[in-house]
Enzyme design. Structure first.
Site, PDB file in Angstrom:
ATOM      1  N   GLU A  21      -3.300  -0.459   8.497  1.00 43.47           N
ATOM      2  CA  GLU A  21      -3.015  -0.694   7.072  1.00 43.47           C
ATOM      3  C   GLU A  21      -4.291  -0.911   6.283  1.00 43.47           C
ATOM      4  O   GLU A  21      -5.178  -1.653   6.727  1.00 43.47           O
ATOM      5  CB  GLU A  21      -2.100  -1.920   6.951  1.00 43.47           C
ATOM      6  CG  GLU A  21      -1.130  -1.826   5.802  1.00 43.47           C
ATOM      7  CD  GLU A  21      -0.114  -0.699   6.007  1.00 43.47           C
ATOM      8  OE1 GLU A  21      -0.352   0.418   5.504  1.00 43.47           O
ATOM      9  OE2 GLU A  21       0.900  -0.956   6.667  1.00 43.47           O
ATOM     10  N   HIS A  22      -4.334  -0.266   5.130  1.00 45.82           N
ATOM     11  CA  HIS A  22      -5.508  -0.323   4.262  1.00 45.82           C
ATOM     12  C   HIS A  22      -6.764   0.153   4.989  1.00 45.82           C
ATOM     13  O   HIS A  22      -7.844  -0.408   4.808  1.00 45.82           O
ATOM     14  CB  HIS A  22      -5.701  -1.742   3.686  1.00 45.82           C
ATOM     15  CG  HIS A  22      -4.738  -2.032   2.570  1.00 45.82           C
ATOM     16  ND1 HIS A  22      -4.944  -1.590   1.285  1.00 45.82           N
ATOM     17  CD2 HIS A  22      -3.556  -2.684   2.565  1.00 45.82           C
ATOM     18  CE1 HIS A  22      -3.922  -1.983   0.523  1.00 45.82           C
ATOM     19  NE2 HIS A  22      -3.058  -2.637   1.274  1.00 45.82           N
ATOM     20  N   GLY A 109       9.853   1.074  -5.318  1.00 48.97           N
ATOM     21  CA  GLY A 109       9.102  -0.178  -5.335  1.00 48.97           C
ATOM     22  C   GLY A 109       9.232  -0.981  -4.053  1.00 48.97           C
ATOM     23  O   GLY A 109       8.948  -2.170  -4.024  1.00 48.97           O
ATOM     24  N   SER A 110       9.661  -0.336  -2.974  1.00 49.77           N
ATOM     25  CA  SER A 110       9.869  -1.079  -1.732  1.00 49.77           C
ATOM     26  C   SER A 110       8.689  -0.917  -0.782  1.00 49.77           C
ATOM     27  O   SER A 110       8.708  -1.446   0.319  1.00 49.77           O
ATOM     28  CB  SER A 110      11.119  -0.555  -1.038  1.00 49.77           C
ATOM     29  OG  SER A 110      10.903   0.805  -0.721  1.00 49.77           O
ATOM     30  N   GLY A 111       7.683  -0.152  -1.188  1.00 50.77           N
ATOM     31  CA  GLY A 111       6.546   0.067  -0.295  1.00 50.77           C
ATOM     32  C   GLY A 111       6.854   1.084   0.792  1.00 50.77           C
ATOM     33  O   GLY A 111       6.148   1.165   1.791  1.00 50.77           O
ATOM     34  N   SER A 114       8.269   6.002  -1.973  1.00 52.62           N
ATOM     35  CA  SER A 114       9.147   6.907  -2.729  1.00 52.62           C
ATOM     36  C   SER A 114       8.297   7.899  -3.519  1.00 52.62           C
ATOM     37  O   SER A 114       8.661   9.062  -3.662  1.00 52.62           O
ATOM     38  CB  SER A 114      10.071   6.118  -3.655  1.00 52.62           C
ATOM     39  OG  SER A 114       9.321   5.249  -4.466  1.00 52.62           O
ATOM     40  N   SER A 115       7.129   7.459  -4.025  1.00 52.05           N
ATOM     41  CA  SER A 115       6.362   8.389  -4.859  1.00 52.05           C
ATOM     42  C   SER A 115       5.814   9.552  -4.039  1.00 52.05           C
ATOM     43  O   SER A 115       5.850  10.696  -4.490  1.00 52.05           O
ATOM     44  CB  SER A 115       5.260   7.666  -5.649  1.00 52.05           C
ATOM     45  OG  SER A 115       4.351   7.075  -4.786  1.00 52.05           O
ATOM     46  N   GLU A 147      -1.017  11.670  -7.410  1.00 51.47           N
ATOM     47  CA  GLU A 147      -0.910  10.196  -7.429  1.00 51.47           C
ATOM     48  C   GLU A 147      -2.155   9.594  -8.095  1.00 51.47           C
ATOM     49  O   GLU A 147      -2.053   8.676  -8.901  1.00 51.47           O
ATOM     50  CB  GLU A 147      -0.767   9.702  -5.981  1.00 51.47           C
ATOM     51  CG  GLU A 147      -0.528   8.226  -5.835  1.00 51.47           C
ATOM     52  CD  GLU A 147       0.915   7.796  -6.055  1.00 51.47           C
ATOM     53  OE1 GLU A 147       1.833   8.599  -5.838  1.00 51.47           O
ATOM     54  OE2 GLU A 147       1.120   6.645  -6.468  1.00 51.47           O
ATOM     55  N   ASP A 159       0.300   8.395   2.997  1.00 52.60           N
ATOM     56  CA  ASP A 159       1.720   8.518   2.628  1.00 52.60           C
ATOM     57  C   ASP A 159       2.117   9.979   2.420  1.00 52.60           C
ATOM     58  O   ASP A 159       3.139  10.442   2.922  1.00 52.60           O
ATOM     59  CB  ASP A 159       2.004   7.743   1.336  1.00 52.60           C
ATOM     60  CG  ASP A 159       1.620   6.278   1.452  1.00 52.60           C
ATOM     61  OD1 ASP A 159       1.375   5.817   2.583  1.00 52.60           O
ATOM     62  OD2 ASP A 159       1.560   5.615   0.407  1.00 52.60           O
TER      63      ASP A 159
END
Ligand code: GLA
Length: 374
Positions: A21-22, A109-111, A114-115, A147, A159
């Protein structure tokens, strides 16, 4: 062609990142999976110079002129589609007038990205409308640019890449520096993955996310003074960071330590998954969360409470936040036989600490892009 006249149904997946992550924007390796939660686009060419957008859950209908695609940056939902179309065209592809009808099962907005699912499915739908073949890697890269340029989030490639290239039943082990990737079957023995949504409304995710990127870019710049061979932070070895950490201000040291150690955890997690060593895999999940909380500081009270509630349950082998953080979801490795008890425990404990009711999603690991002729 079916009754409604749509020619294709195209879907692209949301994702859960198992670990790493990150680190994607630091050139590290990540281990996401594409989910059965997805954005679906029904598409038919309409013979005009306009892309007409409509949604299953929104009253709006939006029309985009394919010769003016740059002028829609301020639209709330449609800027994603306009951005994808503009950049796909700019990359040399044909964009034709078409009708796109959208249905999204990735909670916003759930992480769970979706985008990315919207961007990837839109680009593939545009390619299908124009009768063009597409390369999923190129689709991911164009979606990432959309994005950056149309949503204002300076995201990494994870993503969009997994949304376009994910494979059912597998995690994608992706080297974000080279885009080399391989698939690791997710075989969990008597365990399962449970995704829990902290349900806290997101705020400031974009600005905090972009701030973290700037911090790690600064870390790299300062470390390169002594480590000129290093091209990205993920290349820095833990002992090198230890040796040169005093070049960095304290906050930047913590950010860099997270990145360097998280990259190490991804290596160990891939080995543990391949060996079916669930207990080692679970411990790495929890260690990742701790680091994201204490060193990278992207969790917040709610994600910390959700992960802690999971980690103390007897059926849980490990739990961590997934995605950008600042709200969103956790992913937990849980004994199948304990599923119901685990959910009841986490829901009660989390509600007591925060006043929010979490939502649980099934982590069904699906293909990234699915195209069906209707
Ligand atoms: C968001 C970004 C990704 C990645 C994660 C954190 O999901 O879109 O590129 O940086 O956060 O790992």
């Amino acid at each position: 062609m079916n009754d409604t006249g749509y020619l294709y149904r195209v879907s692209a997946a949301g994702r859960v990142n198992l670990i790493g992550e990150h680190v994607d924007y630091c050139g590290g390796k990540v281990m996401p999976c594409a989910l059965g939660l997805k954005n679906t686009v029904y598409v038919r060419p309409n013979g005009s110079d306009f892309i007409r957008l409509s949604w299953s859950d929104l009253p709006d209908e939006v029309t985009l002129d394919i010769n003016q695609l740059n002028s829609y940056r301020s639209l709330k939902h449609a800027r994603y589609h306009a951005g994808c179309a503009a950049l796909w065209k700019q990359a040399g592809h044909r964009v034709v007038g078409c009708d796109l009808y959208m249905e999204c099962t990735v909670p916003f907005g759930s992480g769970l990205s979706s985008s990315a699912a919207i961007e990837v499915s839109t680009i593939v739908a545009l390619a299908m409308a124009a009768g063009e073949a597409y390369d999923p890697v190129e689709v991911a890269l164009v979606a990432q640019r959309a994005e950056h340029e149309y949503a204002g989030v300076n995201c990494g490639i994870m993503d969009q890449f997994v949304s376009a290239n994910g494979k059912a039943g597998c995690a994608l082990l992706l080297d974000c520096n080279t885009l080399a990737h391989e698939y690791i079957p997710v075989e969990l023995g008597d365990c399962m993955l449970i995704i829990a949504d902290c349900k806290k409304p997101h705020d400031l995710v974009e600005s905090k996310y972009n701030e973290r990127r700037e911090e790690v870019e600064l870390a790299l710049k300062l470390l390169q003074k002594r480590l000129p061979h290093v091209n990205c932070l993920a290349d820095v070895k833990p002992y090198e960071l230890e040796e040169y950490k005093l070049l960095l201000p304290p906050v930047i040291q913590r950010r860099a330590k997270h990145v360097v150690e998280e990259c190490e955890r991804v290596r160990l997690a891939a080995t543990a998954m391949r060996a079916g060593n669930m207990s080692a895999f679970g411990q790495l999940l929890s260690a990742s969360h701790r680091s994201l909380s204490q060193l990278y500081e992207v969790t917040g009270k709610e994600l910390d409470a959700l992960a802690a509630a999971a980690q103390v349950h007897r059926g849980c082998l490990g739990s961590r936040m997934t995605g950008a953080g600042f709200g969103g979801c956790t992913v937990s490795l849980v004994k199948r036989s304990e599923e119901e008890d685990f959910k009841a425990h986490v829901a009660a404990e989390y509600f007591e600490k925060t006043g929010y009711h979490p939502a649980f999603y099934v982590a069904d690991l699906a293909d990234g892009i699915i195209v069906e002729k209707l």
